[in-house]
Design an enzyme around this catalytic site. Structure first.
Site, PDB file in Angstrom:
ATOM      1  N   GLU A 506       0.850  -1.159  -0.072  1.00 53.75           N
ATOM      2  CA  GLU A 506       0.042  -0.016   0.008  1.00 53.75           C
ATOM      3  C   GLU A 506       0.722   1.364   0.111  1.00 53.75           C
ATOM      4  OE1 GLU A 506      -2.979  -0.071   3.011  1.00 53.75           O
ATOM      5  OE2 GLU A 506      -3.372  -2.271   3.016  1.00 53.75           O
ATOM      6  N   TRP A 583     -15.053   7.092   8.037  1.00 54.86           N
ATOM      7  CA  TRP A 583     -13.960   8.025   8.265  1.00 54.86           C
ATOM      8  C   TRP A 583     -14.090   9.224   7.211  1.00 54.86           C
ATOM      9  CZ3 TRP A 583      -9.914   3.685   8.861  1.00 54.86           C
ATOM     10  CH2 TRP A 583      -9.988   3.157  10.397  1.00 54.86           C
ATOM     11  N   ASP A 621     -11.127  -4.495   4.024  1.00 60.24           N
ATOM     12  CA  ASP A 621     -10.836  -3.883   5.520  1.00 60.24           C
ATOM     13  C   ASP A 621     -12.351  -3.336   5.749  1.00 60.24           C
ATOM     14  OD1 ASP A 621      -8.479  -4.701   5.684  1.00 60.24           O
ATOM     15  OD2 ASP A 621      -7.613  -2.948   4.681  1.00 60.24           O
ATOM     16  N   CYS A 665     -10.142  -3.941  13.481  1.00 54.99           N
ATOM     17  CA  CYS A 665      -9.318  -3.835  14.846  1.00 54.99           C
ATOM     18  C   CYS A 665      -9.865  -2.896  15.388  1.00 54.99           C
ATOM     19  CB  CYS A 665      -7.918  -3.427  14.310  1.00 54.99           C
ATOM     20  SG  CYS A 665      -7.973  -2.117  12.935  1.00 54.99           S
ATOM     21  N   HIS A 716       0.832  -1.413  17.529  1.00 58.28           N
ATOM     22  CA  HIS A 716       0.593  -0.087  18.087  1.00 58.28           C
ATOM     23  C   HIS A 716       2.012   0.379  18.869  1.00 58.28           C
ATOM     24  CE1 HIS A 716      -3.514  -1.601  17.227  1.00 58.28           C
ATOM     25  NE2 HIS A 716      -3.531  -0.476  17.084  1.00 58.28           N
ATOM     26  N   CYS A 748      -2.715  -5.402  12.896  1.00 66.24           N
ATOM     27  CA  CYS A 748      -3.112  -4.628  11.992  1.00 66.24           C
ATOM     28  C   CYS A 748      -1.861  -4.076  10.832  1.00 66.24           C
ATOM     29  CB  CYS A 748      -3.431  -3.413  12.811  1.00 66.24           C
ATOM     30  SG  CYS A 748      -4.477  -2.007  11.813  1.00 66.24           S
TER      31      CYS A 748
HETATM   32  N1  GLN Z   1      -5.031  -2.690   5.087  1.00 68.53           N
HETATM   33  C1  GLN Z   1      -4.911  -1.796   5.948  1.00 68.53           C
HETATM   34  C2  GLN Z   1      -3.525  -1.570   6.331  1.00 68.53           C
HETATM   35  O1  GLN Z   1      -2.978  -2.606   6.531  1.00 68.53           O
HETATM   36  C3  GLN Z   1      -5.657  -1.764   7.058  1.00 68.53           C
HETATM   37  C4  GLN Z   1      -5.747  -0.521   8.178  1.00 68.53           C
HETATM   38  C5  GLN Z   1      -6.454  -0.876   9.361  1.00 68.53           C
HETATM   39  O2  GLN Z   1      -7.045  -1.845   9.724  1.00 68.53           O
HETATM   40  N2  GLN Z   1      -6.696   0.315   9.902  1.00 68.53           N
HETATM   41  O3  GLN Z   1      -2.897  -0.410   6.649  1.00 68.53           O
HETATM   42 ZN    ZN Z   2      -6.219  -2.768  11.504  1.00 66.85          ZN
END
Ligand code: GLN
Ligand code: ZN
Length: 776
Positions: A506, A583, A621, A665, A716, A748
């Site tokens: 990404e 969002w 997601d 998440c 995190h 995540c």
């Molecule tokens: N695919 C997204 C990433 O890896 C998922 C992000 C998320 O769940 N907030 O960044």
């Molecule tokens: Zn996530």
């Protein structure tokens, strides 16, 4: 009280963005963290920001005196501020305080951000918004003591500049209802049990404010509105009486305004009405006018000021001002003393739409950001005093803008509407899971397949390239080449690590929602529309203003390029409809479910295109699924119906051989477990490391029988989990989930992590997986 209460101002707002028009506070705070400015410099900049805010609010029409201007500045978070003000600092941070128990700025930020092994306060979502607050930790022995220095200093600072402001603090009931039991608290203990001990501290605060000359104080009690707080509702209602009878009985205190944003007070209203508070705020945007009041409550309300929250503090539409004024008028049947306000703090909206010089002027005329909403409140307040005729011009202008919006091209696209109208039940369902499993055999995955959630670290280089592209310093072709090089690096890295299902990383995405908003019709993107997410972090939600459609494929080129580099399966990566809505700032002229289905159809087409390009695993997601869950229990089934439905519509067109993944998440899945099951994704990856895999048991006991990847690496934190630690988590998961359904992945995306810790952590994950496979 001995002297009669001063009247509540005709027009006010519940709060104002504090991050600054150009995110000045973010920059100053981060500079302080980085050591490049001193605490004193930070204090000075914050004072300047507060002064500018007061002047601006006055210029926009709020009275300089009479408590019309709320004091809602915070260096980080209003709940943390309340915790500090009442001395509720967790034991692990107690040593940061001086002899009088005071915390300096550095200490304050340490509680918010942690240090070494001392974890910060946990962070979670503020009601059904995208703002995150810090969760106070309260135990049976927490000692409360007042530290009102900052609150008093800000009031005095305003006074010196010629303002009489209204101090704002999270109310005692909400403070405790949002807190969690401190570590070591006995089972069955809840922070709200400490209310009687906390109230005297608020009482002392009120007395000090009165002595300083405060006329009104605002206590925010949104927890009274929510039914999804894990405390018996009867206890919540009871707490209102305990707190406000005691505070109301004080001899010397400011008048008390209890604000209850984010919905109707419902059964908490009679309880609050029965207390001596002078003013009650009603959210008349999300909530409705109280009906069927008993005579006692009606009589008590008639003696109070009702603050009618009729201007939406949570969205960016200019809206129907005349209807808002009518709603204020309706409140006048309940009490002769009525004031106008926003429904919530304006914390949730950007500062000023006038800053958006690149937005279409027509769209701008339909919008109201914080400053415009202050103006609207002022207009309605003037209407209250001078009569409707006096504001007829403003009401008519807003109505004209609304009518223009209603008729504008793009708001309703017949092709989108026809397609939606033609949907049938089978569009929301795939063939049975067993058939899909059989069709997906040919993916040739090992047991306990390893994968990641999508993003790899967004390096400074990637962000610089994007900034240059936006500025025009980098050609589109050069940008693409840079991103492709990054994708190749990430693919090779994953191969080298031995992961089974790869991602492209990404790098091309500025943000998982904005990326899609920029490519879909029906969305607009702002330049300065930042809102605080938590602490110094801001997001810039896109504006979903019209019918949504997809003019061209959005991710296919990147994903198929990535797939061309490897023999291993490459996951296509999309953001789900609920998260795209959650969002963004979303149109308010049709049900959210309709909007979600439009987004779903665009994603559905994208999935078909990805399949055609040879992508066999596609992740959609939905991290925000839990976030939009309504606060009122009665509203939850309808929400779950459309949110799950839109996910199923987005994915329902995938052929049986395509493995659909989803990712969730932000913890606390308890209430949405059934919804997760109903998504019917082939594989669900879910945050689990911090809660030590609890979610696994919840899912399994709900009868969940699809693939699941409980996160084994808490992304995190920069901490690298050891092999043994990951292995223990995996063994725990493998004890509950059959090996043919268990996946291995982080919690995540890795976007915010650095490369060093990421590579090491992933190496440990693969190593732990190999070990656990050998035990099977
Ligand atoms: N695919 C997204 C990433 O890896 C998922 C992000 C998320 O769940 N907030 O960044
Ligand atoms: Zn996530």
């Amino acid at each position: 009280m001995t002297t009669p209460a001063p009247a509540f101002p005709d027009a006010t707002i519940l709060g104002y963005p504090r991050i600054g028009r150009r995110r000045e506070l973010k920059r100053a705070v981060e500079a302080f963290w980085a050591g490049s400015i001193t605490a004193e410099e930070l204090e000075n900049q914050a004072a300047e920001l507060r002064a500018a805010t007061r002047e601006r609010l006055a210029a926009l029409g709020l009275a300089r005196t009479g408590s019309a201007i709320p004091e809602t500045f915070s260096f980080y978070d209003q709940v943390l501020d309340a915790a500090v003000a009442v001395g509720a600092v967790p034991a692990r941070f107690a040593a940061l305080a001086d002899e009088q128990g005071r915390l300096d700025l550095a200490a304050y930020f340490t509680i918010a951000r942690g240090v070494g092994d001392d974890a910060p306060l946990e962070m979670t979502k503020w009601f059904d918004s995208n703002y995150h607050y810090l969760v106070p930790e309260i135990g049976p022995d927490t000692v409360f003591s007042l530290h009102a220095e900052r609150i008093l200093a800000e009031f005095a600072e305003a006074k010196a500049a010629g303002f009489t402001t209204r101090p704002v603090i999270v109310g005692p009931a909400t403070f405790l209802l949002l807190a969690k039991a401190a570590d070591g608290a006995p089972a069955g203990f809840a922070p709200i049990y400490r209310l009687a001990d906390l109230v005297p501290v608020y009482a002392a605060l009120l007395e000090q404010l009165a002595a300083a000359g405060a006329e009104w104080v605002q206590l925010d009690e949104p927890a009274l509105v929510s039914e999804s707080i894990d405390v018996d509702r009867a206890r919540v209602i009871e707490s209102v009486g305990i707190a406000y009878d005691a505070l109301g009985a004080l001899d010397a205190r400011p008048s008390i305004f209890v604000a209850a944003p984010y919905g109707s007070l419902d059964d908490a209203l009679p309880a609050l009405a029965a207390t001596p508070v002078e003013a009650i705020g009603l959210d008349l945007v999300r909530g409705s006018l109280p009906e069927g009041l008993d005579p006692v409550t009606a009589e008590s309300l008639a003696a109070k000021t009702l603050v009618a929250g009729v201007i939406d503090g949570h969205n960016i539409w200019r809206g129907d001002l005349a209807a808002a004024f009518d709603r204020v008028a309706a409140v006048q049947h309940l009490s002769a003393a009525v004031s106008v306000s926003t429904s919530t703090s304006l914390l949730h909206v950007p500062h000023d739409v006038a800053d958006e010089d690149e937005l279409d002027a027509r769209l701008v005329s339909w919008l109201a950001f914080a400053d415009q909403k202050v103006g609207q409140v002022a207009v309605l307040g003037r209407g209250l005093v001078e009569g409707r005729d006096a504001i007829e011009g403003e009401l008519a202008a807003a109505s004209a803008a609304l009518a223009d919006r209603d008729a504008a091209p793009g708001v309703r696209e017949p092709s989108v509407r026809d397609r939606l109208a033609g949907l049938a039940e089978q569009d929301f369902a795939r063939v049975s899971y067993d058939e899909r499993v059989a069709a997906q055999e040919s993916l040739g995955l090992p047991e306990l397949p390893t994968t990641t959630i999508g993003s790899f670290p967004q390096t400074a280089e990637i962000r610089r390239a994007r900034a240059r592209l936006v500025r025009g310093d980098l050609s589109a072709a050069d940008y693409t080449a840079l991103m492709r090089a990054e994708i190749e690096r990430v693919v090779r890295l994953q191969e080298e690590l031995g992961l089974d299902v790869l991602v492209h990383g990404e790098p091309e995405r500025n943000d998982m929602v904005q990326y899609f908003a920029e490519l879909l019709d029906g969305f607009a993107v702002t330049k300065h529309g930042w809102v605080q997410s938590y602490g110094s972090r801001c997001t810039r939600p896109s504006i979903l203003w019209g019918d949504v459609s997809r003019p061209a494929p959005m991710t296919v080129e990147w994903s198929s390029y990535a797939q061309s580099l490897t023999e291993l399966p490459m996951k296509g990566m999309l953001t789900g409809p609920v998260t795209i809505l959650a969002w963004s700032f979303v149109r308010d002229d049709q049900p959210l479910g309709d909007t979600a289905r439009q987004v779903a159809l665009a994603l559905r087409d994208e999935i078909t295109d990805l399949e055609t390009a040879g992508i066999r695993i596609i992740q959609v997601d939905e991290p925000a699924l839990r976030e939009l869950l309504p606060l009122k229990l009665a509203d939850q089934p309808a929400y779950l119906d459309w949110s799950v439905g839109s996910f199923r519509l987005a994915t329902g067109g995938a052929v049986p051989g395509t493995q659909v993944h989803t990712h969730l998440c932000y913890s606390e899945f308890g209430v949405v477990i059934d919804a997760i099951k109903n998504l019917d994704a082939d594989v669900t990856s879910i945050e689990a490391a911090r809660s030590r895999m609890e979610v696994v048991d919840d899912l399994e006991s709900s009868g969940f029988d699809h693939g699941i990847g409980p996160g084994v690496y808490d992304i995190h934190s920069p901490r690298v989990p050891g092999v043994a630690e990951v292995q223990a988590l995996l063994e725990r998961a493998a004890g509950a989930i059959p090996a043919n359904r268990l996946w291995v992945n982080p919690d995540c995306g890795l976007k915010t992590r650095g490369y060093d810790e990421t590579v090491e952590s992933l190496r440990h994950i693969v190593e732990a997986t190999v070990a656990v496979r050998a035990e099977l």
